[in-house]
Design an enzyme around this catalytic site. Structure first.
Site, PDB file in Angstrom:
ATOM      1  N   CYS A   1       0.802  -1.214   0.000  1.00 14.36           N
ATOM      2  CA  CYS A   1       0.000   0.000   0.000  1.00 14.36           C
ATOM      3  C   CYS A   1       0.842   1.274   0.000  1.00 14.36           C
ATOM      4  O   CYS A   1       0.828   2.029  -0.963  1.00 14.36           O
ATOM      5  CB  CYS A   1      -0.856  -0.025   1.266  1.00 14.36           C
ATOM      6  SG  CYS A   1      -2.581   0.038   0.936  1.00 14.36           S
TER       7      CYS A   1
HETATM    8  N1  LIG Z   1      -2.897  -5.196   2.255  1.00 15.97           N
HETATM    9  C1  LIG Z   1      -3.145  -3.988   2.697  1.00 15.97           C
HETATM   10  O1  LIG Z   1      -2.664  -3.597   3.744  1.00 15.97           O
HETATM   11  C2  LIG Z   1      -4.051  -3.036   1.943  1.00 15.97           C
HETATM   12  C3  LIG Z   1      -4.645  -1.974   2.638  1.00 15.97           C
HETATM   13  C4  LIG Z   1      -5.494  -1.110   1.954  1.00 15.97           C
HETATM   14  C5  LIG Z   1      -5.707  -1.288   0.580  1.00 15.97           C
HETATM   15  N2  LIG Z   1      -5.099  -2.320  -0.079  1.00 15.97           N
HETATM   16  C6  LIG Z   1      -5.411  -2.490  -1.500  1.00 15.97           C
HETATM   17  O2  LIG Z   1      -6.389  -3.511  -1.612  1.00 15.97           O
HETATM   18  C7  LIG Z   1      -6.200  -4.238  -2.819  1.00 15.97           C
HETATM   19  C8  LIG Z   1      -6.060  -5.712  -2.536  1.00 15.97           C
HETATM   20  O3  LIG Z   1      -4.900  -5.917  -1.750  1.00 15.97           O
HETATM   21  P1  LIG Z   1      -4.640  -7.214  -0.886  1.00 15.97           P
HETATM   22  O4  LIG Z   1      -3.543  -6.874   0.059  1.00 15.97           O
HETATM   23  O5  LIG Z   1      -5.907  -7.762  -0.352  1.00 15.97           O
HETATM   24  O6  LIG Z   1      -4.099  -8.197  -2.041  1.00 15.97           O
HETATM   25  P2  LIG Z   1      -3.783  -9.760  -1.879  1.00 15.97           P
HETATM   26  O7  LIG Z   1      -2.703 -10.058  -2.867  1.00 15.97           O
HETATM   27  O8  LIG Z   1      -3.601 -10.123  -0.445  1.00 15.97           O
HETATM   28  O9  LIG Z   1      -5.122 -10.472  -2.351  1.00 15.97           O
HETATM   29  C9  LIG Z   1      -5.664 -10.369  -3.612  1.00 15.97           C
HETATM   30  C10 LIG Z   1      -6.445 -11.641  -3.893  1.00 15.97           C
HETATM   31  O10 LIG Z   1      -7.114 -11.451  -5.148  1.00 15.97           O
HETATM   32  C11 LIG Z   1      -7.086 -12.660  -5.855  1.00 15.97           C
HETATM   33  N3  LIG Z   1      -7.320 -12.356  -7.265  1.00 15.97           N
HETATM   34  C12 LIG Z   1      -6.513 -11.736  -8.151  1.00 15.97           C
HETATM   35  N4  LIG Z   1      -7.137 -11.589  -9.343  1.00 15.97           N
HETATM   36  C13 LIG Z   1      -8.361 -12.118  -9.203  1.00 15.97           C
HETATM   37  C14 LIG Z   1      -9.478 -12.267 -10.079  1.00 15.97           C
HETATM   38  N5  LIG Z   1      -9.443 -11.826 -11.335  1.00 15.97           N
HETATM   39  N6  LIG Z   1     -10.583 -12.897  -9.604  1.00 15.97           N
HETATM   40  C15 LIG Z   1     -10.628 -13.351  -8.347  1.00 15.97           C
HETATM   41  N7  LIG Z   1      -9.599 -13.235  -7.452  1.00 15.97           N
HETATM   42  C16 LIG Z   1      -8.490 -12.625  -7.895  1.00 15.97           C
HETATM   43  C17 LIG Z   1      -5.725 -13.247  -5.551  1.00 15.97           C
HETATM   44  O11 LIG Z   1      -5.705 -14.657  -5.751  1.00 15.97           O
HETATM   45  C18 LIG Z   1      -5.563 -12.873  -4.055  1.00 15.97           C
HETATM   46  O12 LIG Z   1      -6.036 -13.903  -3.197  1.00 15.97           O
HETATM   47  C19 LIG Z   1      -4.988  -3.601  -3.502  1.00 15.97           C
HETATM   48  O13 LIG Z   1      -5.429  -2.627  -4.387  1.00 15.97           O
HETATM   49  C20 LIG Z   1      -4.254  -2.951  -2.358  1.00 15.97           C
HETATM   50  O14 LIG Z   1      -3.460  -1.874  -2.778  1.00 15.97           O
HETATM   51  C21 LIG Z   1      -4.301  -3.217   0.581  1.00 15.97           C
END
Ligand SMILES: NC(=O)c1ccc[n+]([C@@H]2O[C@H](COP(=O)([O-])OP(=O)(O)OC[C@H]3O[C@@H](n4cnc5c(N)ncnc54)[C@H](O)[C@@H]3O)[C@@H](O)[C@H]2O)c1
Length: 428
Positions: free
Chosen positions: A257
């Site tokens: 992030c």
């Molecule tokens: N991790 C954090 O601390 C955080 C905090 C705020 C915002 N974000 C934002 O949230 C979003 C997600 O981040 P995250 O940390 O949860 O990512 P992550 O990598 O932990 O999880 C993403 C999930 O999406 C799945 N995925 C990918 N493409 C897909 C598709 N087409 N269909 C179905 N599933 C699919 C993956 O298999 C994975 O399990 C990002 O934009 C990130 O910047 C993350």
């Protein structure tokens, strides 16, 4: 109800929604994760033991790798990764793929919300045209908006439910629907006038953190030269009830992030003929932070032990990007380890969350390394122990008693009241 993506953000969100009473399906491409979740496995280390089991057992939540379930959902939330490309530019390919899948199942009346971090304008100019390919119109036939994730993994004070939720959409009906839905899930919603505004809120929040982390790390170096302890300064400054907010020094920034959002902001600013030089400078300083820590380790080895970094044995404690989470994405600890090895040191690591290092995008060559078990003999075998991440479940008292030289990037010994005698502790 469906969430697309069951990662660090999508899974807590899906569980919170099902706990609020909605029948929820989490869709993820990763079949083994889907299986583990449906089996009630914990999958995220800081979750209460039975949270997933209760949700699955209660019948309101399930995971699936079948996109067809999207057809049954009235509301679809998108929580897929938005990383940086190899050229360190925004990579919306996961969003595009997820939206193309949703478009196949889109039907009138559905509400689609993007939660992944994107640049201002992306929901309207990237997501909307894909969803409209089949002839349905946003704001008329289906509804569309953006609501940024503000999840802070491992934070015990603020959960998905208690963090106010920004909701933005380009038309009044979509905005109203978003607001009504999230009002059932979280304690407070904050409607804003457009998707782009909601997208910008997220980037501004994270860029604010980026700049302040760079600022406090810069002050750490200057204070150090003045013989002043920056942690003591920040702690005292934080007593000011207005106009100041504490940020703490560290070895750099990590996660998916904080290092990523400012790049999205900077890229979009250039795209529209503007620029964000202060944010860009902060990014550079943060990117350089692990190198500065590695150089400082080399200096302290020579100053305190008369050793050169070449051939020195160094143990890195904490390899995750922040405390108490099992996430190494963009972790500065990996960069420090890598840098020290390039300087000729022999490095190991200890991290209770990573018995074995996973494959990471930034340091694929470190995959497969094993965490060293802490013990008196083991610790005595290292010329320096560098605390890169301050996990709470590490035996700092053992390190304090046994290590020959302790270099602390997190002020953990002080904050945990662990005394290090013999002058062998240096905060770096
Ligand atoms: N991790 C954090 O601390 C955080 C905090 C705020 C915002 N974000 C934002 O949230 C979003 C997600 O981040 P995250 O940390 O949860 O990512 P992550 O990598 O932990 O999880 C993403 C999930 O999406 C799945 N995925 C990918 N493409 C897909 C598709 N087409 N269909 C179905 N599933 C699919 C993956 O298999 C994975 O399990 C990002 O934009 C990130 O910047 C993350």
């Amino acid at each position: 109800m469906a969430t697309v993506g069951l990662g660090y953000v999508g899974l807590p969100l899906a569980l919170t929604i099902s706990e609020a009473g909605f029948s929820t399906t989490g869709v993820d491409l990763n079949s083994s994760r889907v299986k583990a979740i449906n089996a009630g496995e914990k999958v995220i280390s800081y979750f209460p033991e039975d949270r997933i089991r209760n949700a699955v057992g209660g019948g309101r939540f399930r995971a699936s790798d079948e996109a067809s379930v999207l057809a049954e959902s009235d509301i679809i939330l998108i929580c897929v990764p938005t990383p940086l490309s190899a050229k360190r530019e925004p990579d919306l390919s996961y969003v595009v793929k997820a939206v193309e899948t949703i478009a196949q199942w889109l039907r009138p009346g559905q509400l689609v919300v993007l939660e992944s971090t994107v640049w201002p304008g992306a929901t309207t100019t990237v997501v909307q045209p894909i969803l409209e390919r089949g002839g349905l119109r946003a704001g008329e036939d289906f509804f569309l908006g953006f609501s940024p994730e503000r999840e802070d993994p491992g934070n015990e004070t603020f959960s998905t439910r208690s963090i106010p939720k920004i909701v933005g959409a380009d038309d009044a009906r979509s905005r109203e629907l978003l607001d009504q839905f999230y009002a059932h899930i979280v304690t407070e919603t904050v409607p804003v006038s457009s998707s782009a505004t909601a997208e910008a809120v997220k980037l501004v929040e994270n860029s604010f953190r980026t700049v302040n982390i760079a600022l406090v790390n810069e002050m750490k170096v200057a204070m150090d030269a003045m013989g002043v302890d920056i942690w003591e300064v920040v702690k005292a400054a934080a007593t000011k009830p207005f106009g100041y907010m504490p940020f703490y020094p560290g070895p750099g920034i990590g996660g998916d992030c904080i290092p990523v959002s400012p790049v999205y902001l900077s890229w979009r600013a250039k795209d529209v003929g503007s620029s964000v030089p202060i944010i860009d400078l902060a990014r550079t300083n943060n990117d350089n932070a692990p190198d500065l820590i590695a150089s400082r380790v080399a200096t302290e080895l020579t100053r305190q032990s008369g050793l050169t970094v070449e051939g020195a044995r160094v143990l890195i404690v904490g390899i995750a990007y922040k405390k108490d989470v099992e996430d190494t994405r963009e972790s500065p600890a990996l960069a420090i380890l890598n840098r020290l090895e390039n300087m000729g040191a022999a490095c190991d690591y200890h991290d209770p969350y990573f018995p074995v290092l996973p494959l990471t995008r930034d340091h694929p060559d470190l995959a497969g390394r094993k965490s060293v078990e802490l013990g008196e003999k083991v610790l005595q075998g290292y010329d320096a122990v560098v605390v890169a991440t301050d996990h709470r479940n590490v035996d700092y008292a053992l390190i304090a008693r046994t290590a020959r030289l302790v270099l602390d990037t997190r002020n953990v010994f002080s904050s945990m009241n662990v005394a290090v005698t013999g002058g062998k502790l240096t905060k770096i």
